[in-house]
Structures are given as C-alpha cells and as structure tokens.
Design a protein around this motif. Structure first.
Motif, short mmCIF file in Angstrom:
data_model
loop_
_atom_site.label_atom_id
_atom_site.label_comp_id
_atom_site.label_asym_id
_atom_site.label_seq_id
_atom_site.Cartn_x
_atom_site.Cartn_y
_atom_site.Cartn_z
N ASP A 23 0.88 -1.07 -0.06
CA ASP A 23 0.04 0.11 0.12
C ASP A 23 0.93 1.35 0.07
OD1 ASP A 23 1.00 -0.11 2.60
OD2 ASP A 23 -0.89 -0.02 3.57
N GLY A 24 2.08 1.20 -0.01
CA GLY A 24 3.07 2.20 -0.03
C GLY A 24 3.59 3.02 1.39
N ARG A 25 2.77 2.26 2.27
CA ARG A 25 3.10 2.81 3.65
C ARG A 25 4.43 2.17 4.26
NH1 ARG A 25 -2.80 2.91 6.53
NH2 ARG A 25 -4.08 4.34 4.88
N ALA A 26 5.08 2.88 5.29
CA ALA A 26 5.99 2.35 6.08
C ALA A 26 5.65 1.70 7.32
CB ALA A 26 7.24 3.32 6.36
N ARG A 27 6.17 0.76 7.64
CA ARG A 27 5.77 -0.02 8.77
C ARG A 27 7.05 -0.54 9.66
NH1 ARG A 27 1.73 -1.05 5.56
NH2 ARG A 27 -0.37 -1.19 6.32
N THR A 28 6.98 -0.59 11.14
CA THR A 28 7.92 -0.72 11.93
C THR A 28 8.17 -2.40 11.86
OG1 THR A 28 6.67 -1.41 13.70
CG2 THR A 28 7.28 0.82 13.71
N ALA A 29 9.30 -2.77 12.02
CA ALA A 29 9.87 -4.25 11.95
C ALA A 29 8.90 -4.89 13.13
CB ALA A 29 11.30 -4.33 12.62
N GLY A 30 8.46 -4.52 14.01
CA GLY A 30 7.65 -5.20 14.99
C GLY A 30 6.17 -5.15 14.60
N GLU A 31 5.85 -4.26 13.78
CA GLU A 31 4.45 -4.48 13.07
C GLU A 31 4.54 -5.56 12.10
OE1 GLU A 31 2.63 0.39 13.30
OE2 GLU A 31 3.92 -0.32 11.83
N LEU A 32 5.39 -5.49 11.27
CA LEU A 32 5.69 -6.67 10.28
C LEU A 32 5.77 -7.92 10.82
CD1 LEU A 32 7.84 -4.58 7.73
CD2 LEU A 32 5.51 -5.39 7.37
N ALA A 33 6.62 -8.02 12.16
CA ALA A 33 6.70 -9.33 12.95
C ALA A 33 5.38 -9.78 13.32
CB ALA A 33 7.63 -9.15 13.97
N ARG A 34 4.51 -9.24 13.93
CA ARG A 34 3.25 -9.31 14.33
C ARG A 34 2.31 -10.05 13.02
NH1 ARG A 34 4.43 -4.91 18.10
NH2 ARG A 34 3.24 -3.65 16.56
N HIS A 35 2.56 -9.22 12.00
CA HIS A 35 1.60 -9.36 10.85
C HIS A 35 1.90 -10.88 10.32
CE1 HIS A 35 -0.62 -8.59 7.24
NE2 HIS A 35 0.35 -9.11 6.42
N VAL A 36 2.84 -11.31 10.16
CA VAL A 36 3.37 -12.42 9.73
C VAL A 36 3.38 -13.45 10.82
CG1 VAL A 36 4.38 -11.46 7.63
CG2 VAL A 36 5.86 -12.16 9.63
N GLY A 37 3.39 -13.02 11.82
CA GLY A 37 3.26 -14.02 13.24
C GLY A 37 4.77 -14.79 13.37
N VAL A 38 5.67 -14.03 13.47
CA VAL A 38 7.07 -14.69 13.78
C VAL A 38 7.82 -13.70 14.75
CG1 VAL A 38 7.55 -15.61 11.59
CG2 VAL A 38 8.35 -13.12 12.12
N ALA A 39 8.63 -14.43 15.36
CA ALA A 39 9.50 -13.54 16.42
C ALA A 39 10.10 -12.28 16.00
CB ALA A 39 10.39 -14.62 17.22
N PRO A 40 10.37 -11.29 16.75
CA PRO A 40 11.19 -9.99 16.17
C PRO A 40 12.48 -10.56 15.79
CG PRO A 40 9.87 -9.57 18.43
CD PRO A 40 9.70 -11.14 18.18
N SER A 41 13.09 -11.34 16.36
CA SER A 41 14.55 -11.62 15.94
C SER A 41 14.37 -12.31 14.60
CB SER A 41 15.18 -12.49 16.74
OG SER A 41 14.30 -13.72 17.22
N THR A 42 13.35 -13.21 14.38
CA THR A 42 13.35 -13.70 12.86
C THR A 42 12.71 -12.74 11.94
OG1 THR A 42 12.49 -15.63 14.13
CG2 THR A 42 12.15 -15.38 11.82
N ALA A 43 12.03 -11.75 12.38
CA ALA A 43 11.67 -10.66 11.37
C ALA A 43 12.87 -9.92 11.07
CB ALA A 43 10.40 -9.94 12.16
N THR A 44 13.57 -9.56 11.99
CA THR A 44 14.80 -8.79 11.79
C THR A 44 15.92 -9.39 10.67
OG1 THR A 44 14.83 -7.82 13.96
CG2 THR A 44 16.78 -7.93 12.85
N GLU A 45 16.05 -10.51 10.89
CA GLU A 45 16.85 -11.29 9.81
C GLU A 45 16.31 -11.29 8.66
OE1 GLU A 45 18.57 -16.05 9.04
OE2 GLU A 45 17.47 -15.45 11.01
N HIS A 46 14.89 -11.56 8.31
CA HIS A 46 14.22 -11.53 7.05
C HIS A 46 14.42 -10.09 6.36
CE1 HIS A 46 13.03 -15.68 6.64
NE2 HIS A 46 11.98 -15.54 7.84
N LEU A 47 14.01 -9.17 7.42
CA LEU A 47 14.07 -7.70 6.83
C LEU A 47 15.12 -7.34 6.28
CD1 LEU A 47 11.48 -6.26 9.53
CD2 LEU A 47 11.11 -6.64 6.98
N SER A 48 16.36 -7.54 7.05
CA SER A 48 17.81 -7.31 6.61
C SER A 48 18.01 -7.87 5.23
CB SER A 48 18.70 -7.91 7.54
OG SER A 48 18.54 -7.22 8.83
N ARG A 49 17.64 -9.18 4.90
CA ARG A 49 17.94 -9.64 3.73
C ARG A 49 17.12 -8.95 2.55
NH1 ARG A 49 17.94 -16.14 3.62
NH2 ARG A 49 18.69 -15.70 1.63
#
Length: 225
Positions: A23-49
């Motif tokens: 949708d073009g909006r920016a979201r925090t790493a925490g919001e994206l982690a909750r959205h996909v149902g993973v731990a923050p540390s896992t989300a951080t790894e995916h987002l970095s890639r």
C-alpha cells in the motif's frame, strides 16, 4: 537481479512482509513481525535480507526501524511474481478469509495505482477508447488530452520514469495501468470519494457515487460494496 529477488520471495514469510507494504506505507519491524506471526529476531533477519536485496528500504526514528518498499519498480515486480503463484481462493479456509480475498480481488492498491477487477476493467476501457495503446499501455496523444480534461492537469513525469506502464495483475492475470498515469487516476478516484479504503489493508470499497460515476464514465456495470 530478478533471480536473486525471486529467491528472496520464495520464502513465505518474506513474501508476506513485502505484500503487507504494497500500500506504499512504512511499517515498523515489530508491526511486520506481528503481521506474519514470527518472533522479532526472526523478522529482523528476514527484513535485513530484503533490504540487502533491494526490495525494501529502511529508516530509523528513535529506537524504531521503519521499512517500506524500495519504490514503484519493486511493487510492480512483486505484483508480477505474485501473479505466477496460486490464486488467493486456493488458500481461503474461513468466511473472513474469503471476504478478504474477494475484497482484494475486486479493487485494491498496487503501491500507488489501482489493481484488481476494477483496475483491469478501467484499463480495458481506456485501451478501447484509444487513451492507452494496447502495446505496453503507453498514453497516446489523444490520451494526454483525455487525462488533462479528466484530471484538470497535464501528466508530468520526473527523470526517465515513464508516464504509464503495464503491470500484470496478480488476481486477474491481465495488465492494469501503472506509473504516473495510474497513480493520478487512483488519486482522482479517491479524492472524488468514488473509492474509499476498507479495513483490510490495500482493499478499496466502491461507493454508491463511485458505482454511478465510473459506470457512466467507462460504461461499466459495477456493484457498490
């Protein structure tokens, strides 16, 4: 580059994160982690890639890390790659999921332009009327006049970004209008309140006035929802 991006999106978690940003909006790493149902540390790894792969860009504000799509080209690539995957109906397993899939399939934002059944239908009418050339959906000379009259302003692009471009719709498997012309068209529809956002991210609701206006403008039979 395309192969690298395809590998990144082969992971369901990374793909879901990218689609949440369509949708073009920016979201925090925490919001994206909750959205996909993973731990923050896992989300951080995916987002970095995803950032390293050029699909996402990040910005830090205080202790928060905000992510967004790298731009229209990243959004269009996501839409095209998604179009080669299973149709949403194949994954629906609840009434709520069915309604969500139906809403997204009818009308949604694809980064900054209109997608879904409605987006493709409007694009088809513009091609039929010579506003867009069928090959690549480029805006014709007559089309520039039409857009100027409808929008009240000329279509202007910056740098080498084309005024219009074909974007393969992931639910319809057919092209809809993207880039400057597509962005301007969607903005106009929303400003006129022909389309309004739904609770489901990216999904758009066709209002009664929108049904009447778009029906008259493009000779479409539409159901307001």
């Amino acid at each position: 580059m395309t192969i690298t991006v395809a590998k990144l999106l082969a992971d369901d978690t990374r793909a879901a994160m990218c689609l949440a940003l369509m949708d073009g909006r920016a979201r925090t790493a925490g919001e994206l982690a909750r959205h996909v149902g993973v731990a923050p540390s896992t989300a951080t790894e995916h987002l970095s890639r995803l950032v390293e792969g050029g699909l996402l860009v990040e910005a830090r504000q205080g202790r928060h890390r905000y992510l967004r799509l790298a731009g229209p080209r990243a959004a269009e690539l996501l839409e095209i790659l998604t179009a080669f995957g299973p149709r949403p109906e194949a994954k629906v397993n609840s009434l709520r999921a069915h309604r969500t899939a139906k809403a997204l399939a009818f009308a949604r934002t694809c980064y900054d332009h209109l997608a879904g059944t409605l987006g493709v239908a409007v694009t088809d009418r513009l091609v039929e009327r010579g506003v867009l050339d069928e090959d690549g959906l480029t805006v014709s000379d007559a089309g520039r006049v039409w857009f100027a009259g409808f929008l009240g302003e000329e279509l202007v692009t910056r740098g080498r970004r084309p005024v219009s471009r074909s974007c393969l719709d992931w639910t319809e498997r057919r092209p809809h209008l993207a880039r400057v012309a597509g962005q301007a068209l969607l903005r106009s529809f929303v400003e006129r309140e022909w389309l309004t956002p739904r609770e489901t991210p990216r999904a758009l609701r066709l209002t009664p006035q929108g049904r009447e206006a778009l029906g008259d403008l493009f000779a479409l039979e539409l159901d307001a929802a």
